[in-house]
Scaffold this motif. Structure first.
Motif, PDB file in Angstrom:
ATOM      1  N   GLN A   1       2.678  -1.669  -0.013  1.00 44.77           N
ATOM      2  CA  GLN A   1       3.209  -1.370  -1.347  1.00 44.77           C
ATOM      3  C   GLN A   1       4.735  -1.244  -1.331  1.00 44.77           C
ATOM      4  O   GLN A   1       5.344  -1.015  -2.363  1.00 44.77           O
TER       5      GLN A   1
ATOM      6  N   ASP B   1       6.417   1.086   0.430  1.00 48.26           N
ATOM      7  CA  ASP B   1       6.756   2.502   0.464  1.00 48.26           C
ATOM      8  C   ASP B   1       6.890   2.989   1.903  1.00 48.26           C
ATOM      9  O   ASP B   1       6.479   2.313   2.848  1.00 48.26           O
TER      10      ASP B   1
ATOM     11  N   ALA C   1       1.832   5.097  -3.825  1.00 44.28           N
ATOM     12  CA  ALA C   1       3.009   4.381  -3.319  1.00 44.28           C
ATOM     13  C   ALA C   1       3.707   3.598  -4.425  1.00 44.28           C
ATOM     14  O   ALA C   1       3.083   3.123  -5.362  1.00 44.28           O
ATOM     15  N   SER C   2       5.011   3.488  -4.278  1.00 44.57           N
ATOM     16  CA  SER C   2       5.818   2.665  -5.177  1.00 44.57           C
ATOM     17  C   SER C   2       6.934   2.026  -4.358  1.00 44.57           C
ATOM     18  O   SER C   2       7.448   2.633  -3.424  1.00 44.57           O
TER      19      SER C   2
ATOM     20  N   VAL D   1       0.172   1.745   2.701  1.00 42.65           N
ATOM     21  CA  VAL D   1       1.381   2.256   2.042  1.00 42.65           C
ATOM     22  C   VAL D   1       2.537   1.284   2.234  1.00 42.65           C
ATOM     23  O   VAL D   1       3.268   0.970   1.290  1.00 42.65           O
ATOM     24  N   HIS D   2       2.696   0.766   3.442  1.00 46.21           N
ATOM     25  CA  HIS D   2       3.779  -0.191   3.711  1.00 46.21           C
ATOM     26  C   HIS D   2       3.602  -1.474   2.908  1.00 46.21           C
ATOM     27  O   HIS D   2       4.599  -2.080   2.481  1.00 46.21           O
TER      28      HIS D   2
ATOM     29  N   LEU E   1       6.052   6.280   4.511  1.00 45.76           N
ATOM     30  CA  LEU E   1       5.150   7.422   4.652  1.00 45.76           C
ATOM     31  C   LEU E   1       5.598   8.268   5.829  1.00 45.76           C
ATOM     32  O   LEU E   1       5.726   7.771   6.950  1.00 45.76           O
TER      33      LEU E   1
ATOM     34  N   TYR F   1      -3.425   7.235  -0.907  1.00 47.33           N
ATOM     35  CA  TYR F   1      -2.010   7.062  -0.567  1.00 47.33           C
ATOM     36  C   TYR F   1      -1.447   5.742  -1.086  1.00 47.33           C
ATOM     37  O   TYR F   1      -0.306   5.690  -1.538  1.00 47.33           O
ATOM     38  N   SER F   2      -2.232   4.677  -1.055  1.00 46.45           N
ATOM     39  CA  SER F   2      -1.704   3.401  -1.567  1.00 46.45           C
ATOM     40  C   SER F   2      -1.527   3.453  -3.082  1.00 46.45           C
ATOM     41  O   SER F   2      -0.623   2.826  -3.621  1.00 46.45           O
TER      42      SER F   2
ATOM     43  N   LEU G   1       6.512   8.914   0.527  1.00 49.09           N
ATOM     44  CA  LEU G   1       5.343   9.777   0.481  1.00 49.09           C
ATOM     45  C   LEU G   1       5.357  10.664   1.726  1.00 49.09           C
ATOM     46  O   LEU G   1       5.715  10.206   2.804  1.00 49.09           O
TER      47      LEU G   1
END
Length: 122
Positions: free
Chosen positions: A97, A99, A51-52, A94-95, A101, A47-48, A57
């Motif tokens: 990065q 992004d 991420a962008s 994810v955060h 989720l 997931y990471s 996501l």
């Protein structure tokens, strides 16, 4: 060639309270790679990597509460403390990065009865 009415994928988008930097979204893909319905460390990496900054996501299908809603083996859930703790690691990665989720919560209906009987017989 873009026209006046076309939507560009890499343009800003406001989705409710979320400001997205683009319109490309990772859609859910259930991989059935969890152990004991607990997300595994490879999910953090997966997931990471997807991420962008300013993106969105949507996590794979995730069983909720009660655990009888779980219909397929090796899919993640979030009904126990251990499952929640593993999801926190994924969400934090994810955060980091930049992004967002979303978790796709599912209840598989009648299939959940089948998996429950399989667990009882094995």
């Amino acid at each position: 060639m873009a026209t006046a009415n076309s939507v560009r994928l890499v343009t800003h988008n406001k989705m409710g309270k979320f400001d997205l930097s683009h319109r490309v979204v990772l859609t859910p893909m259930t991989k059935q790679r969890s152990d004991g319905n607990i997300p595994q460390p490879h999910a953090i990496l997966y997931y990471s990597q997807q991420a962008s900054k300013g993106g969105l996501l949507i996590a794979e299908a995730t069983g909720g509460v009660p655990d009888t809603a779980q219909g397929y083996r090796c899919t993640p859930a979030f009904g126990t403390k251990e499952q929640v703790e593993e999801w926190k690691l994924i969400v934090n990665a994810v955060h980091e990065q930049g992004d967002i989720l979303f978790c796709q919560i599912w209840h598989v209906g009648r299939v959940s009865n089948q998996i429950k009987s399989n667990h009882e017989t094995h």
